[in-house]
Design a protein around this motif. Structure first.
Motif, PDB file in Angstrom:
ATOM      1  N   GLU A 119       1.304  -0.941  -0.055  1.00 35.93           N
ATOM      2  CA  GLU A 119       0.125   0.081   0.441  1.00 35.93           C
ATOM      3  C   GLU A 119       0.969   1.174  -0.088  1.00 35.93           C
ATOM      4  N   VAL A 120       1.989   1.133   0.993  1.00 36.15           N
ATOM      5  CA  VAL A 120       2.865   2.404   0.908  1.00 36.15           C
ATOM      6  C   VAL A 120       3.281   2.499  -0.390  1.00 36.15           C
ATOM      7  N   LEU A 121       3.889   1.918  -1.274  1.00 35.23           N
ATOM      8  CA  LEU A 121       5.077   1.140  -2.163  1.00 35.23           C
ATOM      9  C   LEU A 121       3.614   1.839  -3.436  1.00 35.23           C
ATOM     10  N   GLU A 122       1.939   1.684  -3.797  1.00 37.61           N
ATOM     11  CA  GLU A 122       1.511   2.175  -4.291  1.00 37.61           C
ATOM     12  C   GLU A 122       1.005   3.674  -3.907  1.00 37.61           C
ATOM     13  N   GLY A 123       1.403   4.349  -2.917  1.00 42.28           N
ATOM     14  CA  GLY A 123       0.787   5.682  -2.683  1.00 42.28           C
ATOM     15  C   GLY A 123       2.399   6.414  -3.342  1.00 42.28           C
ATOM     16  N   ILE A 124       3.841   5.801  -2.820  1.00 46.33           N
ATOM     17  CA  ILE A 124       4.035   6.606  -3.379  1.00 46.33           C
ATOM     18  C   ILE A 124       4.673   6.439  -4.939  1.00 46.33           C
ATOM     19  N   HIS A 135      -6.156  -3.268   7.544  1.00 46.81           N
ATOM     20  CA  HIS A 135      -4.935  -4.075   6.431  1.00 46.81           C
ATOM     21  C   HIS A 135      -6.838  -4.333   5.518  1.00 46.81           C
ATOM     22  N   GLU A 136      -6.714  -4.440   4.540  1.00 40.09           N
ATOM     23  CA  GLU A 136      -8.243  -4.364   3.679  1.00 40.09           C
ATOM     24  C   GLU A 136      -8.952  -5.408   3.838  1.00 40.09           C
ATOM     25  N   TYR A 137      -8.256  -6.445   4.545  1.00 43.56           N
ATOM     26  CA  TYR A 137      -9.353  -8.311   4.961  1.00 43.56           C
ATOM     27  C   TYR A 137      -9.544  -7.326   6.563  1.00 43.56           C
ATOM     28  N   ALA A 138      -9.440  -6.639   7.529  1.00 39.34           N
ATOM     29  CA  ALA A 138      -9.678  -6.860   9.200  1.00 39.34           C
ATOM     30  C   ALA A 138     -11.355  -6.655   8.965  1.00 39.34           C
ATOM     31  N   GLU A 139     -11.884  -5.602   7.893  1.00 33.75           N
ATOM     32  CA  GLU A 139     -13.254  -6.197   8.099  1.00 33.75           C
ATOM     33  C   GLU A 139     -14.380  -7.188   8.370  1.00 33.75           C
ATOM     34  N   MET A 140     -13.525  -8.316   6.750  1.00 32.98           N
ATOM     35  CA  MET A 140     -13.685  -9.614   6.693  1.00 32.98           C
ATOM     36  C   MET A 140     -14.104 -10.285   8.162  1.00 32.98           C
ATOM     37  N   PHE A 141     -12.251  -9.855   8.703  1.00 33.05           N
ATOM     38  CA  PHE A 141     -12.336 -11.078  10.139  1.00 33.05           C
ATOM     39  C   PHE A 141     -12.977  -9.901  11.203  1.00 33.05           C
ATOM     40  N   ASP A 142     -14.060  -9.513  10.840  1.00 32.48           N
ATOM     41  CA  ASP A 142     -14.318  -8.157  11.673  1.00 32.48           C
ATOM     42  C   ASP A 142     -13.271  -8.211  13.255  1.00 32.48           C
ATOM     43  N   ASP A 200      -1.350   6.802   2.189  1.00 29.74           N
ATOM     44  CA  ASP A 200      -1.326   7.992   2.586  1.00 29.74           C
ATOM     45  C   ASP A 200      -0.235   8.990   2.880  1.00 29.74           C
ATOM     46  N   GLN A 201       0.663   8.179   3.585  1.00 23.43           N
ATOM     47  CA  GLN A 201       1.879   7.656   4.088  1.00 23.43           C
ATOM     48  C   GLN A 201       3.191   7.376   2.725  1.00 23.43           C
TER      49      GLN A 201
END
Length: 339
Positions: free
Chosen positions: A76-81, A278-285, A295-296
């Protein structure tokens, strides 16, 4: 072969103006810039980066040093950069460094030391004094995103406060037997893992619960690492914790799967909290302390541009070096301990 003079002739400007408009360096009126860009597109002109480098002394390339490319946070950091650099007209060269001294030395003393990059962003890497000195000696601005790098510009969340917040959430729910799945290298006081561990220990001490029996297990900051570490922590019923603070969401996912294998219900028998968002955090509740890696990455590029003089703002650090934002997100993986 199409040349800059063809673009200048079609746009009705001088070659110097056409060159400034296409390179992004120097003042050009916005209307003129658009006219030159349209002319370049019409004749199929592509500016030569090598020629621009000879004129400006810049490669328009930023080196990014990163320890992992297959972990969610770093991706995610790399994509933002990357998006921010593209928007600024810069390329990116990625260096995946390991802990092996020979490989790291080659990256810093050979690749980065040569005129291949204008600046360096180090993501989650603890740089030693020699590595920082190599870049400083060659006047290559360095920005550290997390990790450490001497006196280099640095952006980071307050990892000690993150560890304290996550642990205090479990304490406020009424847990007293709380364990910490720390990242490998947590014994290093200046590492991200070390700061999160210190925050955990501080919160436990403030609650009068710290002692020799405080459970801290180091494991790889990954789902398999969390799974293995949690099996070690949860395998002894007599000393089994009722709550677990995982140093990252991926570690937390592994802990949840380990608990499931052992027949331990989350959250009835074991509360679990992670860090990252993490993008899966909601799926794992999963309850987690969110940070915002995309953003960083963009903020790190902003600092690089300031250090390179690409922006009008002189201060190289946004918000005077204040910690980057985080947020506690409570979901179903944490609750009060069973009576």
């Amino acid at each position: 072969m199409v040349a800059i003079r063809d673009v200048a002739r079609l746009a009705g400007v001088s070659k110097a103006t056409a060159s400034r408009a296409l390179s992004g360096r120097g003042h050009v009126a916005e209307e003129t810039r658009r006219r030159v860009e349209a002319a370049a597109a019409a004749v199929g002109y592509i500016a030569s980066p090598d020629a621009a480098s000879l004129v400006t002394g810049r490669t328009k390339n930023v080196g990014v040093v990163i320890p992992f490319v297959n972990r969610w946070f770093f991706g995610e950091v790399l994509e933002g950069i990357e998006r921010a650099l593209l928007g600024a007209g810069y390329d990116l060269t990625l260096y995946n460094v390991s802990e092996r001294v020979s490989e790291r030395s080659r990256v810093f003393e050979f690749f980065l030391a040569r005129k291949r990059v204008d600046a360096v962003i180090a993501v989650g890497v603890d740089l030693d004094e020699r590595e920082v000195e190599v870049l400083d000696r060659r006047e290559k601005p360095l920005v550290c995103l997390g990790g450490s790098g001497g006196g280099a510009a640095r952006l980071a969340v307050d990892d000690r406060a993150v560890g304290q917040l996550a642990t205090e959430h479990l304490l406020h729910l009424g847990h007293v037997r709380i364990a910490h799945l720390a990242g490998t290298g947590a014994a290093h006081p200046e590492s991200v893992q070390g700061h999160r561990r210190d925050g955990f220990l501080e919160a436990m001490a403030n609650a009068g619960l710290a002692g020799d029996d405080t459970q801290v297990v180091e494991t790889a900051m990954s789902l398999p690492g969390g799974y293995t570490g949690a099996l070690q922590l949860l395998g002894h019923p007599r000393i089994r914790p009722t709550a677990l603070f995982a140093a990252s969401d991926e570690v937390a996912f592994g802990a949840v799967l380990a608990a499931e294998r052992l027949g331990i219900d989350v959250p009835r028998d074991l509360s679990v909290i992670g860090v990252d968002g993490h993008e899966y955090a909601e799926m794992f509740d999963l309850t987690t302390v969110e940070q915002y890696p995309g953003d960083q990455g963009r903020m790190a590029v902003d600092v690089v541009m300031r250090l390179l003089g690409e922006l009008s703002v002189a201060d190289p650090l946004p918000d005077s070096g204040a910690p980057l934002p985080t947020r506690l997100v409570v979901r179903g993986s944490t609750t009060s301990p069973a009576r």
